[in-house]
Design an enzyme around this catalytic site. Structure first.
Site, PDB file in Angstrom:
ATOM      1  N   ARG A   1      12.274   3.539   5.598  1.00 23.62           N
ATOM      2  CA  ARG A   1      12.030   3.672   4.161  1.00 23.62           C
ATOM      3  C   ARG A   1      12.145   2.366   3.390  1.00 23.62           C
ATOM      4  NH1 ARG A   1      15.268   9.381   3.430  1.00 23.62           N
ATOM      5  NH2 ARG A   1      13.650  10.688   4.374  1.00 23.62           N
TER       6      ARG A   1
ATOM      7  N   LYS B   1       0.386  -6.540  -2.058  1.00 23.73           N
ATOM      8  CA  LYS B   1      -0.546  -5.590  -1.455  1.00 23.73           C
ATOM      9  C   LYS B   1      -0.419  -5.644   0.061  1.00 23.73           C
ATOM     10  CE  LYS B   1      -4.185  -5.056  -4.919  1.00 23.73           C
ATOM     11  NZ  LYS B   1      -5.636  -5.179  -5.204  1.00 23.73           N
TER      12      LYS B   1
ATOM     13  N   GLU C   1     -11.233 -17.921  -1.717  1.00 24.04           N
ATOM     14  CA  GLU C   1     -10.226 -17.352  -2.626  1.00 24.04           C
ATOM     15  C   GLU C   1      -9.759 -18.395  -3.642  1.00 24.04           C
ATOM     16  OE1 GLU C   1      -9.410 -14.319  -2.966  1.00 24.04           O
ATOM     17  OE2 GLU C   1      -9.915 -13.315  -1.073  1.00 24.04           O
TER      18      GLU C   1
ATOM     19  N   LYS D   1      -2.939 -16.311  -9.685  1.00 24.56           N
ATOM     20  CA  LYS D   1      -2.621 -14.962  -9.212  1.00 24.56           C
ATOM     21  C   LYS D   1      -1.265 -14.499  -9.742  1.00 24.56           C
ATOM     22  CE  LYS D   1      -2.839 -11.883  -5.282  1.00 24.56           C
ATOM     23  NZ  LYS D   1      -3.251 -11.666  -3.883  1.00 24.56           N
TER      24      LYS D   1
ATOM     25  N   GLU E   1      -1.650  -2.835 -10.455  1.00 27.06           N
ATOM     26  CA  GLU E   1      -3.036  -2.646 -10.880  1.00 27.06           C
ATOM     27  C   GLU E   1      -3.197  -1.371 -11.697  1.00 27.06           C
ATOM     28  OE1 GLU E   1      -6.905  -2.870  -8.246  1.00 27.06           O
ATOM     29  OE2 GLU E   1      -5.651  -4.603  -7.813  1.00 27.06           O
TER      30      GLU E   1
ATOM     31  N   ARG F   1      -4.839  -7.129 -13.400  1.00 25.34           N
ATOM     32  CA  ARG F   1      -4.863  -7.503 -11.991  1.00 25.34           C
ATOM     33  C   ARG F   1      -6.200  -7.164 -11.332  1.00 25.34           C
ATOM     34  NH1 ARG F   1      -0.251  -6.881  -7.253  1.00 25.34           N
ATOM     35  NH2 ARG F   1      -1.601  -7.673  -5.595  1.00 25.34           N
TER      36      ARG F   1
ATOM     37  N   ASN G   1     -10.169  -8.798  -8.121  1.00 24.85           N
ATOM     38  CA  ASN G   1     -11.200  -8.200  -7.266  1.00 24.85           C
ATOM     39  C   ASN G   1     -12.563  -8.853  -7.453  1.00 24.85           C
ATOM     40  OD1 ASN G   1      -9.539  -6.168  -6.043  1.00 24.85           O
ATOM     41  ND2 ASN G   1      -9.542  -5.088  -8.000  1.00 24.85           N
TER      42      ASN G   1
ATOM     43  N   HIS H   1     -14.946  -9.139  -4.645  1.00 27.71           N
ATOM     44  CA  HIS H   1     -14.382  -8.376  -3.532  1.00 27.71           C
ATOM     45  C   HIS H   1     -14.995  -6.987  -3.344  1.00 27.71           C
ATOM     46  CE1 HIS H   1     -11.528 -11.598  -3.288  1.00 27.71           C
ATOM     47  NE2 HIS H   1     -10.836 -10.994  -2.358  1.00 27.71           N
TER      48      HIS H   1
ATOM     49  N   HIS I   1     -15.907  -6.343   0.462  1.00 31.03           N
ATOM     50  CA  HIS I   1     -15.345  -5.322   1.347  1.00 31.03           C
ATOM     51  C   HIS I   1     -16.442  -4.451   1.954  1.00 31.03           C
ATOM     52  CE1 HIS I   1     -11.086  -5.535  -0.636  1.00 31.03           C
ATOM     53  NE2 HIS I   1     -11.332  -6.539   0.196  1.00 31.03           N
TER      54      HIS I   1
ATOM     55  N   HIS J   1     -13.670 -12.441   6.045  1.00 33.64           N
ATOM     56  CA  HIS J   1     -13.330 -12.104   4.665  1.00 33.64           C
ATOM     57  C   HIS J   1     -13.783 -13.202   3.707  1.00 33.64           C
ATOM     58  CE1 HIS J   1     -11.283 -10.221   1.340  1.00 33.64           C
ATOM     59  NE2 HIS J   1     -10.621 -11.329   1.087  1.00 33.64           N
TER      60      HIS J   1
END
Length: 368
Positions: free
Chosen positions: A121, A143, A185, A227, A237, A242, A246, A249, A253, A265
């Site tokens: 956990r 993320k 990036e 960032k 987000e 935020r 993207n 992106h 993706h 990527h």
């Protein structure tokens, strides 16, 4: 030493300094505060070069430092690989008094971060990114996740690391094409909010490509600051800002999915930046000068700007329809009006575009 603090639900430091991975004293200090058992989970390609020497250095302070590895590729960024590594942690007798150390690129930090988020956990994790892409993107913001056959990063969590250690010198061992991937990036961050970084990319190209440590440290720091600002105001987000990260992106993706991850990527983000700007032009959001700037920056760092013609448009649009950022079953994109000026309308940071318009722009670029 250059350092930043990311002020999220768990505030954490990012250290940027040549030789951080050689002199492990700062890494050891952080691990000692977090747990009594330390487990390095590394990209198996880095075992000889970095992972085993790091383990040996840490074991001089803590004999309970273990090393696991996996083949870090998009095909292995899966629920199944996560389960394998979790079982290995149990076999080692690990519990909540364990700190994970992710050593590798973005695939490694994404997967190990997700393991840390769910193992017992939640246990602490430290990132030591070894690719430029991971240094400026994957290692910051929390993320984590894995891919599925339906799409990329569809299962995961937001889970912040306890610290990030960036050693620009490790980029000397990075294959050149992977360095270029990371530059996609960096360029994205520059376009979003940092004209000083754009100028650095334009005027210090040779120094950057020659991996001069001082220039790389400056570039990485500027990229991280962009960032940092967006993550701190919208960690999960939820409120919108935020979402701007993207940029490029949504299409990227989809490209990765239809190419079965044969397209990297960084390459996908590069193409995504161009195509999404073409969409913005079609919608009257930006001017041609923005597209000229973006393609020129990408060209400087040997990144692709054209959509491969062998990817079926139907497959691309189907992949876009599964993007996790979609709302009300509509495909959403983030756009720029100009460099440093994201397109924000009615307090919305992402915007719906109909499949018909997407298809029209894609057809104009591929002749399909």
């Amino acid at each position: 030493m250059t350092s930043l603090t990311i002020n999220t639900s768990l505030s954490y430091p990012i250290y940027i300094e040549p030789n951080l991975l050689t002199d492990c004293s700062l890494i050891i200090q952080h691990c000692q505060k977090l747990a009594s058992t330390w487990v390095i989970i590394a990209d198996e390609a880095l075992l000889t070069l970095y992972a085993k020497p790091l383990q040996q250095a840490l074991q001089q302070t803590n004999p309970h430092c273990h090393l696991l590895s996996f083949a870090a590729c998009e095909a292995n960024k899966t629920r199944e690989q996560k389960e394998i590594l979790e079982d290995e942690l149990f076999y080692l007798g690990c519990g909540r008094d364990t700190c994970l150390i992710a050593l590798g690129g973005g695939i490694t930090t994404d997967l190990v971060g997700f393991i840390a988020a769910t193992f017992c956990r939640g246990i602490p994790v430290i990132y030591i990114p070894t690719s430029l892409l991971a240094m400026v993107d994957a290692s910051i913001g929390g993320k984590t996740g894995v891919n599925t056959p339906i799409g990329k990063n569809l299962i995961g969590s937001f889970y912040q690391p306890s610290a990030v250690f960036i050693d620009p010198l490790v980029l000397n061992s990075l294959p050149k094409h992977l360095f270029y991937d990371g530059m996609a990036e960096v360029i994205k961050h520059a376009l979003l909010a940092d004209n000083i970084l754009i100028e650095l990319l334009q005027t210090q190209t040779a120094a950057i490509l020659n991996l001069e440590p001082a220039v790389l440290t400056t570039m990485i720091t500027h990229s991280l600051q962009v960032k940092k600002q967006l993550v701190e105001v919208d960690e999960k987000e939820l409120t919108g800002p935020r979402q701007l990260l993207n940029l490029g992106h949504t299409l990227a993706h989809a490209l990765e999915t239809v190419s079965n991850y044969q397209l990297s990527h960084g390459q996908a983000v590069s193409i995504g930046l161009v195509i999404e700007t073409e969409l913005a032009l079609k919608l009257g959001i930006c001017q041609p000068a923005l597209l000229t700037l973006i393609t020129a920056l990408l060209f400087l760092y040997q990144l692709p700007t054209q959509l491969p013609k062998h990817y079926p448009l139907s497959g691309l649009i189907a992949a876009l329809s599964h993007d996790k950022k979609n709302k009300a079953q509509q495909i959403h994109f983030c756009f720029l009006q100009k460099s440093g000026e994201p397109y924000i309308q009615d307090h919305q940071y992402s915007h719906p575009v109909s499949p018909a318009i997407i298809k029209e722009v894609l057809q104009s670029l591929t002749g399909q």
